[in-house]
Scaffold this active site. Structure first.
Site, PDB file in Angstrom:
ATOM      1  N   ASP A   1      48.866  67.235  16.952  1.00 23.73           N
ATOM      2  CA  ASP A   1      48.671  68.551  16.336  1.00 23.73           C
ATOM      3  C   ASP A   1      47.508  69.271  17.003  1.00 23.73           C
ATOM      4  O   ASP A   1      46.519  68.631  17.416  1.00 23.73           O
ATOM      5  CB  ASP A   1      48.351  68.406  14.850  1.00 23.73           C
ATOM      6  CG  ASP A   1      49.607  68.467  13.986  1.00 23.73           C
ATOM      7  OD1 ASP A   1      50.711  68.505  14.565  1.00 23.73           O
ATOM      8  OD2 ASP A   1      49.473  68.447  12.751  1.00 23.73           O
TER       9      ASP A   1
ATOM     10  N   ASP B   1      52.503  73.988  15.573  1.00 23.62           N
ATOM     11  CA  ASP B   1      51.541  73.376  16.493  1.00 23.62           C
ATOM     12  C   ASP B   1      51.721  71.866  16.562  1.00 23.62           C
ATOM     13  O   ASP B   1      50.803  71.143  16.950  1.00 23.62           O
ATOM     14  CB  ASP B   1      50.110  73.716  16.055  1.00 23.62           C
ATOM     15  CG  ASP B   1      49.778  73.143  14.683  1.00 23.62           C
ATOM     16  OD1 ASP B   1      50.699  73.009  13.857  1.00 23.62           O
ATOM     17  OD2 ASP B   1      48.600  72.825  14.436  1.00 23.62           O
TER      18      ASP B   1
END
Length: 286
Positions: A162, A205
């Site tokens: 992430d 993301d």
């Protein structure tokens, strides 16, 4: 007879009082055909007729000269005439063959172009448009297929990655620069793993990488450290703040043998990294 050409093989010509007498005497024409020919000559018409003499067929073309009611007749054996006709037929066959060949080439070219276009469309459907790596559906399908068919049970690793504080990145810099961050993530991951590994963006993301043969746990840790360092070194013009990532790792078949199972455990490891302050990695432990 005025003259003959080299095609005439028999030079013994028979004489008669007139052409009509010759035709009648040697049964070259039937009485009806002979009468019809006389009328055409009288009317100064042009045309042709088929003649038969001693089982030999020929064509006679006739044409009025407009001089003293003269009519010029030209006689040619059918086999001689057929030679030219046969040449025309061969030429037609050749043209037809060339047409078929050109058509086949055209169809093959269309097939190749269409096939290439379809492959490109399929490739586009498998790729994340922003980052150029695999999309979520392709990721899941390829990893699931590998896990289902793998019989070697060699050590593999599922990485969940992430972008740290990505919402803040977008708030400070705007979505255009945020997209640049994601593009850089995609490029770094693609460069850091081999073509045998499955690399993609799961959405937002979040990125996923599955390494089919990590060989040992230490290699996964080294790879995670390398990725974290490369992410920290990303340089984007006018970027405000810092760029880092959090990673969670689960091992196959040690922690699971399905995509869903490994995903859940890697996700737990990822959140442990976030809870510890982000900008690092965690390997799942039972």
């Amino acid at each position: 007879m005025i003259t003959y050409d080299n095609a005439v093989k028999n030079k013994d010509f028979l004489a008669s009082e007139s052409i009509y007498s010759y035709f009648a005497e040697y049964n070259v024409l039937s009485p009806d055909d002979l009468q019809s020919l006389k009328q055409k000559f009288i009317k100064q018409e042009k045309g042709y007729m088929t003649l038969n003499n001693n089982n030999k067929t020929s064509y006679m073309a006739y044409y009025p000269l407009k001089i003293n009611d003269w009519i010029m007749c030209y006689n040619i054996d059918t086999d001689v005439a057929q030679e030219s006709y046969t040449f025309i037929i061969y030429a037609e066959y050749l043209l037809f063959a060339l047409f078929v060949f050109a058509l086949v080439i055209l169809l093959f070219t269309i097939y190749k172009v269409n096939n290439k276009h379809q492959k490109r469309l399929l490739e586009f459907a498998r790729i994340d448009a922003l980052t150029g790596i695999k999309n979520k559906e392709t990721l899941q399908n390829e990893i699931s297929t590998y896990l289902k068919n793998d019989s070697s049970q060699q050590l593999g690793a599922l990485f969940m990655i992430d972008v740290d504080n990505f919402k803040t990145v977008n708030d400070l810099n705007g979505h255009v620069i945020g997209d640049e961050v994601l593009k850089n993530f995609g490029s770094i991951l693609k460069e850091s793993f081999t073509v045998e590994d499955i690399v993609g963006r799961a959405g937002g993301d979040e990125f996923i990488v599955f390494v089919k043969d990590i060989q040992e746990h230490g290699n996964a840790i080294n790879r995670a450290q390398e990725i974290c360092q490369k992410i920290r070194n990303i340089e984007i013009d006018n970027f405000k703040g810092t760029i880092s990532c959090s990673i969670g790792i689960a091992f196959y078949p040690e922690h699971g043998t399905t995509f869903k199972g490994l995903y859940n455990l890697a996700d737990q490891a990822l959140y442990q990294t976030k809870n510890q302050g982000r900008n690092g990695y965690t390997c799942y432990t039972k």
